[in-house]
Design a protein around this motif. Structure first.
Motif, PDB file in Angstrom:
ATOM      1  N   LYS A  81      -2.874   6.644   4.991  1.00 40.84           N
ATOM      2  CA  LYS A  81      -3.148   8.047   4.707  1.00 40.84           C
ATOM      3  C   LYS A  81      -4.526   8.393   5.255  1.00 40.84           C
ATOM      4  CE  LYS A  81      -2.876  11.313   0.885  1.00 40.84           C
ATOM      5  NZ  LYS A  81      -2.624  11.463  -0.545  1.00 40.84           N
ATOM      6  N   GLU A  82      -4.625   9.571   5.862  1.00 41.52           N
ATOM      7  CA  GLU A  82      -5.909  10.031   6.389  1.00 41.52           C
ATOM      8  C   GLU A  82      -6.379  11.214   5.555  1.00 41.52           C
ATOM      9  OE1 GLU A  82      -7.872  11.751  10.515  1.00 41.52           O
ATOM     10  OE2 GLU A  82      -5.934  10.728  10.591  1.00 41.52           O
ATOM     11  N   MET A  83      -7.587  11.066   5.035  1.00 39.58           N
ATOM     12  CA  MET A  83      -8.226  12.140   4.285  1.00 39.58           C
ATOM     13  C   MET A  83      -9.609  12.287   4.916  1.00 39.58           C
ATOM     14  SD  MET A  83      -6.672  10.785   0.601  1.00 39.58           S
ATOM     15  CE  MET A  83      -8.206  10.699  -0.164  1.00 39.58           C
ATOM     16  N   GLU A  84     -10.652  12.468   4.110  1.00 35.96           N
ATOM     17  CA  GLU A  84     -12.004  12.425   4.676  1.00 35.96           C
ATOM     18  C   GLU A  84     -12.371  10.984   5.020  1.00 35.96           C
ATOM     19  OE1 GLU A  84     -12.266  12.555   0.197  1.00 35.96           O
ATOM     20  OE2 GLU A  84     -11.308  13.815   1.667  1.00 35.96           O
ATOM     21  N   TYR A  85     -11.516  10.045   4.631  1.00 35.11           N
ATOM     22  CA  TYR A  85     -11.608   8.624   4.955  1.00 35.11           C
ATOM     23  C   TYR A  85     -10.181   8.121   5.149  1.00 35.11           C
ATOM     24  CZ  TYR A  85     -10.480   8.264  -0.019  1.00 35.11           C
ATOM     25  OH  TYR A  85      -9.891   8.406  -1.245  1.00 35.11           O
ATOM     26  N   TYR A  86     -10.036   6.870   5.559  1.00 38.41           N
ATOM     27  CA  TYR A  86      -8.709   6.284   5.713  1.00 38.41           C
ATOM     28  C   TYR A  86      -8.360   5.459   4.484  1.00 38.41           C
ATOM     29  CZ  TYR A  86      -9.265   7.101  10.768  1.00 38.41           C
ATOM     30  OH  TYR A  86      -9.455   7.655  11.989  1.00 38.41           O
ATOM     31  N   ILE A  87      -7.108   5.574   4.069  1.00 37.71           N
ATOM     32  CA  ILE A  87      -6.552   4.610   3.133  1.00 37.71           C
ATOM     33  C   ILE A  87      -5.687   3.705   3.997  1.00 37.71           C
ATOM     34  CG2 ILE A  87      -5.098   4.173   1.126  1.00 37.71           C
ATOM     35  CD1 ILE A  87      -5.834   6.992   0.135  1.00 37.71           C
ATOM     36  N   MET A  88      -6.074   2.441   4.068  1.00 36.18           N
ATOM     37  CA  MET A  88      -5.352   1.477   4.894  1.00 36.18           C
ATOM     38  C   MET A  88      -4.620   0.519   3.964  1.00 36.18           C
ATOM     39  SD  MET A  88      -8.224   0.766   7.843  1.00 36.18           S
ATOM     40  CE  MET A  88      -7.049   0.266   9.110  1.00 36.18           C
ATOM     41  N   ASP A  89      -3.436   0.079   4.397  1.00 35.65           N
ATOM     42  CA  ASP A  89      -2.747  -0.934   3.613  1.00 35.65           C
ATOM     43  C   ASP A  89      -2.080  -1.927   4.552  1.00 35.65           C
ATOM     44  OD1 ASP A  89      -0.483   0.467   4.467  1.00 35.65           O
ATOM     45  OD2 ASP A  89       0.275   0.846   2.463  1.00 35.65           O
ATOM     46  N   ILE A  90      -1.578  -2.984   3.951  1.00 42.09           N
ATOM     47  CA  ILE A  90      -0.943  -4.040   4.733  1.00 42.09           C
ATOM     48  C   ILE A  90       0.398  -4.374   4.102  1.00 42.09           C
ATOM     49  CG2 ILE A  90      -2.113  -5.918   3.469  1.00 42.09           C
ATOM     50  CD1 ILE A  90      -2.272  -7.408   6.214  1.00 42.09           C
ATOM     51  N   ASP A  91       1.399  -4.524   4.942  1.00 36.70           N
ATOM     52  CA  ASP A  91       2.705  -4.973   4.486  1.00 36.70           C
ATOM     53  C   ASP A  91       2.589  -6.489   4.288  1.00 36.70           C
ATOM     54  OD1 ASP A  91       5.415  -5.909   4.394  1.00 36.70           O
ATOM     55  OD2 ASP A  91       6.044  -4.065   5.401  1.00 36.70           O
ATOM     56  N   LYS A  92       2.984  -6.960   3.128  1.00 36.44           N
ATOM     57  CA  LYS A  92       2.806  -8.385   2.820  1.00 36.44           C
ATOM     58  C   LYS A  92       3.513  -9.296   3.818  1.00 36.44           C
ATOM     59  CE  LYS A  92       1.632  -7.791  -1.956  1.00 36.44           C
ATOM     60  NZ  LYS A  92       2.104  -7.754  -3.308  1.00 36.44           N
ATOM     61  N   LYS A  93       4.587  -8.827   4.433  1.00 37.63           N
ATOM     62  CA  LYS A  93       5.264  -9.663   5.431  1.00 37.63           C
ATOM     63  C   LYS A  93       4.412  -9.837   6.693  1.00 37.63           C
ATOM     64  CE  LYS A  93       8.285  -6.147   7.563  1.00 37.63           C
ATOM     65  NZ  LYS A  93       7.232  -5.620   8.388  1.00 37.63           N
ATOM     66  N   ASP A  94       3.396  -8.988   6.873  1.00 36.95           N
ATOM     67  CA  ASP A  94       2.513  -9.083   8.041  1.00 36.95           C
ATOM     68  C   ASP A  94       1.287  -9.967   7.788  1.00 36.95           C
ATOM     69  OD1 ASP A  94       4.180  -7.417   9.500  1.00 36.95           O
ATOM     70  OD2 ASP A  94       3.113  -5.600   8.878  1.00 36.95           O
ATOM     71  N   ILE A  95       1.188 -10.529   6.601  1.00 37.93           N
ATOM     72  CA  ILE A  95       0.059 -11.423   6.295  1.00 37.93           C
ATOM     73  C   ILE A  95       0.413 -12.812   6.789  1.00 37.93           C
ATOM     74  CG2 ILE A  95      -1.330 -12.471   4.462  1.00 37.93           C
ATOM     75  CD1 ILE A  95      -0.681  -9.963   2.725  1.00 37.93           C
ATOM     76  N   PRO A  96      -0.366 -13.361   7.731  1.00 35.95           N
ATOM     77  CA  PRO A  96      -0.082 -14.720   8.191  1.00 35.95           C
ATOM     78  C   PRO A  96      -0.122 -15.700   7.009  1.00 35.95           C
ATOM     79  CG  PRO A  96      -1.713 -13.672   9.599  1.00 35.95           C
ATOM     80  CD  PRO A  96      -1.520 -12.782   8.406  1.00 35.95           C
ATOM     81  N   ALA A  97       0.904 -16.532   6.919  1.00 32.41           N
ATOM     82  CA  ALA A  97       1.010 -17.471   5.794  1.00 32.41           C
ATOM     83  C   ALA A  97      -0.104 -18.526   5.850  1.00 32.41           C
ATOM     84  CB  ALA A  97       2.359 -18.155   5.808  1.00 32.41           C
ATOM     85  N   VAL A  98      -0.802 -18.643   4.756  1.00 33.47           N
ATOM     86  CA  VAL A  98      -1.869 -19.625   4.604  1.00 33.47           C
ATOM     87  C   VAL A  98      -1.670 -20.269   3.243  1.00 33.47           C
ATOM     88  CG1 VAL A  98      -4.367 -19.975   4.382  1.00 33.47           C
ATOM     89  CG2 VAL A  98      -3.498 -18.326   6.029  1.00 33.47           C
TER      90      VAL A  98
END
Length: 178
Positions: free
Chosen positions: A153-170
């Motif tokens: 979401k873009e407002m006066e700042y960005y709200i960024m998120d990550i899809d858990k499937k895109d997190i490299p497994a560690v």
């Protein structure tokens, strides 16, 4: 006092340890040096930092990790940055205070440290969304995207998120510190 340490087999040069009182001056210096990248942009005094840290210590679902690098030349870990997250509400984890304090002397990277923390969150808060609020002019916007975050979401700042499937497994090993 909160105690927790995160390590991983994939990144043996990294240790994430919850911030302690001895870390607050480094945190203050790093935050002040990078304050234009944060929502609160005033210079932080030592007294303000101490008050803030005492308040942080009381919040049970707020985790601020000091990222430490262990090099082959030295068994002593040195601090290179900070990563933090808090439970924002029943559905959301909010990342904050992401700071590279100094460059690595070896192969450790803040991106790999981020993956360690994200995997810890994914394992311990599987039902919660992971997001961060980032100023539009923060030079780290591109870094967050390289870590797998997208602008939600873009407002006066960005709200960024990550899809858990895109997190490299560690594989993360979490332990209570001594």
């Amino acid at each position: 006092m909160k105690t927790l340490k995160l390590i991983s087999v994939q990144y043996p040069d990294l240790v994430l340890e919850l911030a302690k009182e001895k870390d607050i001056e480094n945190l203050r210096i790093w935050k002040n040096a990078n304050r234009r990248s944060f929502f609160y942009q005033e210079e932080i005094s030592a007294k303000e930092q101490e008050k803030w840290f005492a308040s942080y210590q009381k919040r049970t679902e707020d985790y601020m990790f000091i990222v430490k690098e262990v090099t082959k030349e030295s068994a002593d870990a040195h601090s290179i940055g900070c990563l933090a997250f808090r439970v924002e509400d029943e559905r959301t984890i909010d990342l904050y205070n992401i700071i590279r304090g100094q460059k690595s002397k070896g192969t450790a990277s803040m991106r790999n440290a981020m993956y360690v923390m994200l995997n810890f969150i994914k394992e311990n808060y599987p039902e919660k969304r992971i997001k961060c609020d980032v100023l539009k002019d923060n030079p780290a916007v591109g870094w967050y995207q390289k870590c797998g975050f997208a602008i939600w979401k873009e407002m006066e700042y960005y709200i960024m998120d990550i899809d858990k499937k895109d997190i490299p497994a560690v594989k993360v090993i979490a332990s209570e510190e001594e």
